[in-house]
Design a protein around this motif. Structure first.
Motif, PDB file in Angstrom:
ATOM      1  N   THR A   1       0.784  -1.280  -0.011  1.00  0.00           N
ATOM      2  CA  THR A   1      -0.071   0.081  -0.050  1.00  0.00           C
ATOM      3  C   THR A   1       0.845   1.419   0.002  1.00  0.00           C
ATOM      4  N   LEU A   2       0.680   2.129  -0.914  1.00  0.00           N
ATOM      5  CA  LEU A   2       1.330   3.279  -1.079  1.00  0.00           C
ATOM      6  C   LEU A   2       0.116   4.266  -1.003  1.00  0.00           C
ATOM      7  N   ARG A   3       0.245   5.378   0.167  1.00  0.00           N
ATOM      8  CA  ARG A   3      -0.881   6.241   0.408  1.00  0.00           C
ATOM      9  C   ARG A   3      -0.160   7.573   0.792  1.00  0.00           C
ATOM     10  N   ASP A   4      -0.478   8.676   0.224  1.00  0.00           N
ATOM     11  CA  ASP A   4      -0.255  10.155   0.458  1.00  0.00           C
ATOM     12  C   ASP A   4       1.139  10.015   0.398  1.00  0.00           C
ATOM     13  N   CYS A   5       2.000   9.460  -0.625  1.00  0.00           N
ATOM     14  CA  CYS A   5       3.402   9.358  -0.902  1.00  0.00           C
ATOM     15  C   CYS A   5       3.756  10.342  -1.865  1.00  0.00           C
ATOM     16  N   GLU A   6       5.206  10.817  -1.734  1.00  0.00           N
ATOM     17  CA  GLU A   6       5.731  11.660  -2.586  1.00  0.00           C
ATOM     18  C   GLU A   6       7.048  10.875  -3.087  1.00  0.00           C
ATOM     19  N   LEU A   7       7.262  10.452  -4.315  1.00  0.00           N
ATOM     20  CA  LEU A   7       8.359   9.617  -4.644  1.00  0.00           C
ATOM     21  C   LEU A   7       8.779  10.038  -6.080  1.00  0.00           C
ATOM     22  N   GLU A   8      10.298   9.944  -5.781  1.00  0.00           N
ATOM     23  CA  GLU A   8      11.001  10.319  -7.313  1.00  0.00           C
ATOM     24  C   GLU A   8      11.744   9.226  -7.395  1.00  0.00           C
ATOM     25  N   ASN A   9      11.541   8.693  -8.898  1.00  0.00           N
ATOM     26  CA  ASN A   9      12.452   7.628  -9.320  1.00  0.00           C
ATOM     27  C   ASN A   9      12.534   6.523  -8.358  1.00  0.00           C
ATOM     28  N   VAL A  10      11.413   5.858  -8.480  1.00  0.00           N
ATOM     29  CA  VAL A  10      11.272   4.905  -7.180  1.00  0.00           C
ATOM     30  C   VAL A  10      10.820   3.571  -7.853  1.00  0.00           C
ATOM     31  N   ILE A  11      11.257   2.292  -7.749  1.00  0.00           N
ATOM     32  CA  ILE A  11      11.052   0.811  -8.107  1.00  0.00           C
ATOM     33  C   ILE A  11      10.167   0.364  -7.151  1.00  0.00           C
ATOM     34  N   CYS A  12       9.221  -0.367  -7.591  1.00  0.00           N
ATOM     35  CA  CYS A  12       8.443  -1.103  -6.779  1.00  0.00           C
ATOM     36  C   CYS A  12       7.958  -2.539  -7.553  1.00  0.00           C
ATOM     37  N   GLU A  13       8.744  -3.404  -7.514  1.00  0.00           N
ATOM     38  CA  GLU A  13       8.756  -4.646  -8.197  1.00  0.00           C
ATOM     39  C   GLU A  13       8.413  -5.922  -7.263  1.00  0.00           C
ATOM     40  N   PRO A  14       7.213  -6.259  -6.663  1.00  0.00           N
ATOM     41  CA  PRO A  14       6.977  -7.354  -5.999  1.00  0.00           C
ATOM     42  C   PRO A  14       7.318  -8.621  -6.706  1.00  0.00           C
ATOM     43  N   SER A  15       8.216  -9.415  -5.942  1.00  0.00           N
ATOM     44  CA  SER A  15       8.824 -10.611  -6.668  1.00  0.00           C
ATOM     45  C   SER A  15       7.720 -11.756  -6.656  1.00  0.00           C
ATOM     46  N   ASN A  16       7.890 -12.590  -7.828  1.00  0.00           N
ATOM     47  CA  ASN A  16       6.922 -13.621  -8.063  1.00  0.00           C
ATOM     48  C   ASN A  16       7.225 -14.976  -7.223  1.00  0.00           C
ATOM     49  N   LYS A  17       8.273 -14.759  -6.502  1.00  0.00           N
ATOM     50  CA  LYS A  17       8.760 -16.089  -5.537  1.00  0.00           C
ATOM     51  C   LYS A  17       7.572 -16.136  -4.386  1.00  0.00           C
ATOM     52  N   TYR A  18       6.837 -14.990  -4.011  1.00  0.00           N
ATOM     53  CA  TYR A  18       5.997 -15.086  -2.903  1.00  0.00           C
ATOM     54  C   TYR A  18       4.356 -15.040  -3.378  1.00  0.00           C
ATOM     55  N   GLY A  19       4.248 -15.111  -4.562  1.00  0.00           N
ATOM     56  CA  GLY A  19       2.713 -15.667  -5.002  1.00  0.00           C
ATOM     57  C   GLY A  19       2.031 -14.313  -5.700  1.00  0.00           C
ATOM     58  N   GLY A  20       2.731 -13.084  -5.630  1.00  0.00           N
ATOM     59  CA  GLY A  20       2.079 -12.261  -6.318  1.00  0.00           C
ATOM     60  C   GLY A  20       1.345 -11.312  -5.206  1.00  0.00           C
ATOM     61  N   SER A  21       1.478  -9.977  -5.374  1.00  0.00           N
ATOM     62  CA  SER A  21       1.176  -8.908  -4.412  1.00  0.00           C
ATOM     63  C   SER A  21       0.081  -8.260  -4.926  1.00  0.00           C
ATOM     64  N   GLN A  22      -0.740  -8.001  -3.744  1.00  0.00           N
ATOM     65  CA  GLN A  22      -2.060  -6.993  -4.008  1.00  0.00           C
ATOM     66  C   GLN A  22      -1.680  -5.415  -3.751  1.00  0.00           C
ATOM     67  N   VAL A  23      -1.535  -4.494  -4.639  1.00  0.00           N
ATOM     68  CA  VAL A  23      -1.046  -3.311  -4.750  1.00  0.00           C
ATOM     69  C   VAL A  23      -2.172  -2.244  -4.846  1.00  0.00           C
ATOM     70  N   LEU A  24      -2.071  -1.425  -3.844  1.00  0.00           N
ATOM     71  CA  LEU A  24      -3.059  -0.248  -3.508  1.00  0.00           C
ATOM     72  C   LEU A  24      -2.416   1.340  -3.654  1.00  0.00           C
ATOM     73  N   ILE A  25      -2.646   1.697  -4.306  1.00  0.00           N
ATOM     74  CA  ILE A  25      -1.780   3.377  -4.549  1.00  0.00           C
ATOM     75  C   ILE A  25      -2.861   4.245  -4.400  1.00  0.00           C
ATOM     76  N   GLU A  26      -3.072   5.137  -3.453  1.00  0.00           N
ATOM     77  CA  GLU A  26      -3.954   6.263  -3.260  1.00  0.00           C
ATOM     78  C   GLU A  26      -3.367   7.688  -3.000  1.00  0.00           C
ATOM     79  N   LYS A  27      -3.599   8.686  -3.741  1.00  0.00           N
ATOM     80  CA  LYS A  27      -3.301  10.065  -3.197  1.00  0.00           C
ATOM     81  C   LYS A  27      -1.706  10.481  -3.201  1.00  0.00           C
ATOM     82  N   CYS A  28      -1.127   9.900  -4.395  1.00  0.00           N
ATOM     83  CA  CYS A  28       0.415   9.886  -4.117  1.00  0.00           C
ATOM     84  C   CYS A  28       0.840  10.960  -5.417  1.00  0.00           C
ATOM     85  N   LYS A  29       2.021  11.204  -5.403  1.00  0.00           N
ATOM     86  CA  LYS A  29       2.475  12.076  -6.440  1.00  0.00           C
ATOM     87  C   LYS A  29       3.979  11.433  -6.788  1.00  0.00           C
TER      88      LYS A  29
END
Length: 362
Positions: free
Chosen positions: A148-176
């Motif tokens: 979960t990423l909420r109300d975050c400010e990110l610059e040049n960021v990587i989010c790559e959930p690995s397939n070794k753990y069965g897959g991620s549920q990703v929620l992104i809200e109100k971010c820049k």
């Protein structure tokens, strides 16, 4: 006494029971804490520096407040762990393990020291992770089961959930997100992805596998690469793209169960490559294959320059849209519906096979 309790949880339990332990203003560097559990501890304004000295089995009901981290540390399984107003610098790598739950990073900062992705830091868990009100630059932020990423400010960021753990549920809200926000890669597996009320300069989801659906609502960006390896439904509502250059908008429709663009706006800059919502395969066999996707629907949208070539879908519906130049050539489409839609300049349907064609209004 505090030091002895952190080194020997059995001694602490014997002498103090489950009473909370407060550690304030301590420097952790060079001392090993391995194969032990920290439970019911609050670390206040502490510094954690070094590599591999801290390797826990579990962190349970632990709070880190105003702490600073630099190095390589392992927290084990993090259960009900909160990092509040903490800071990570440099090439720091710190993860909770796969059973981590309710692990929250709130109002934290993550700052790398180099634009070289090989030297970025990485923080998160192989289980659940939430980043709330955080700022990051040149970093990897991960949650391999849920992210979960909420109300975050990110610059040049990587989010790559690995397939070794069965897959991620990703929620992104109100971010820049400034610069590149990358979730791409053949090793990235998501259960689902939802992005809402967010501004993203450059989103890269190329080659990502999504077992479930992709939902984007009220998202603004410059460029968006949705050349997914596969996905369920891809629903985009009130998405506005305003960049220029090659691959401003790229969506591999043949790799998704269905595609919907509703109340969306894509750019039309002179000389730019057309926004692409077409088929990803161009071999001759596309004309005799059964439909790959169930439907591609464009509704109430302004899509000036659009490439829908090589679609392989059971149904294409363009409803109440404003378009200038549209290429729907070389497709294999069950039903084509053009409903109350205006084409200002050209519509190319050459070499497309369709079982039925319906046009009303427009």
């Amino acid at each position: 006494k505090i030091f002895n309790y952190l080194k020997d949880p059995t001694l602490r339990l014997k002498e103090a029971g489950n009473a909370p332990l407060r550690v304030e203003g301590a420097l952790f560097s060079g001392e090993h804490f391995e194969d032990i559990e920290w439970r019911n501890v609050s670390f206040i304004n502490c510094d954690f520096v070094g590599g591999y000295e801290i390797s826990l089995t579990q962190c349970v009901n632990v709070n880190f407040v105003g702490c600073r981290f630099s190095g390589v540390l392992s927290w084990g399984d993090t259960l009900n762990v909160r990092f509040l107003r903490c800071a990570w610098t440099g090439q720091s790598v710190m993860y909770g393990e796969a059973k981590s739950k309710n692990t929250v990073f709130e109002a934290c900062t993550f700052v790398g020291t180099s634009s070289d992705k090989n030297n970025w830091g990485a923080v998160g868990t192989h289980g659940e992770a939430a980043f709330i009100g955080c700022k990051a630059k040149w970093f990897n932020l991960d949650g391999d089961a849920t992210l979960t990423l909420r109300d975050c400010e990110l610059e040049n960021v990587i989010c790559e959930p690995s397939n070794k753990y069965g897959g991620s549920q990703v929620l992104i809200e109100k971010c820049k997100f400034r610069g590149l926000f990358r979730m791409s890669g053949s090793g990235t597996l998501l259960q689902s992805l939802a992005i809402r009320d967010t501004q993203i300069d450059n989103l890269d989801l190329s080659s990502v596998t999504v077992k479930g659906d992709v939902v984007m609502e009220r998202v603004k960006g410059l460029k968006m690469n949705l050349a997914l390896a596969s996905a369920g439904a891809v629903d985009l509502k009130e998405v506005q793209i305003s960049g220029s250059g090659p691959k401003v908008f790229y969506l591999a429709a043949n790799r998704c169960r269905s595609v919907l663009l509703e109340n969306c706006k894509l750019p039309s800059n002179p000389g730019d490559e057309k926004a692409w919502i077409g088929g990803a395969e161009k071999e001759p066999a596309y004309k005799v294959r059964p439909p790959i996707s169930q439907s591609v629907t464009l509704r109430r949208s302004r899509l000036p320059e659009l490439d829908l070539s090589y679609l392989n879908t059971a149904r294409l519906s363009i409803d109440n849209c404003e378009l200038d130049r549209v290429d729907i050539s070389n497709g294999s489409i069950g039903a084509i519906e053009l409903l109350n839609t205006n084409f200002s300049f050209t519509l190319d349907l050459s070499n497309t096979h369709a079982s039925s064609f319906k046009q009303t209004g427009g």
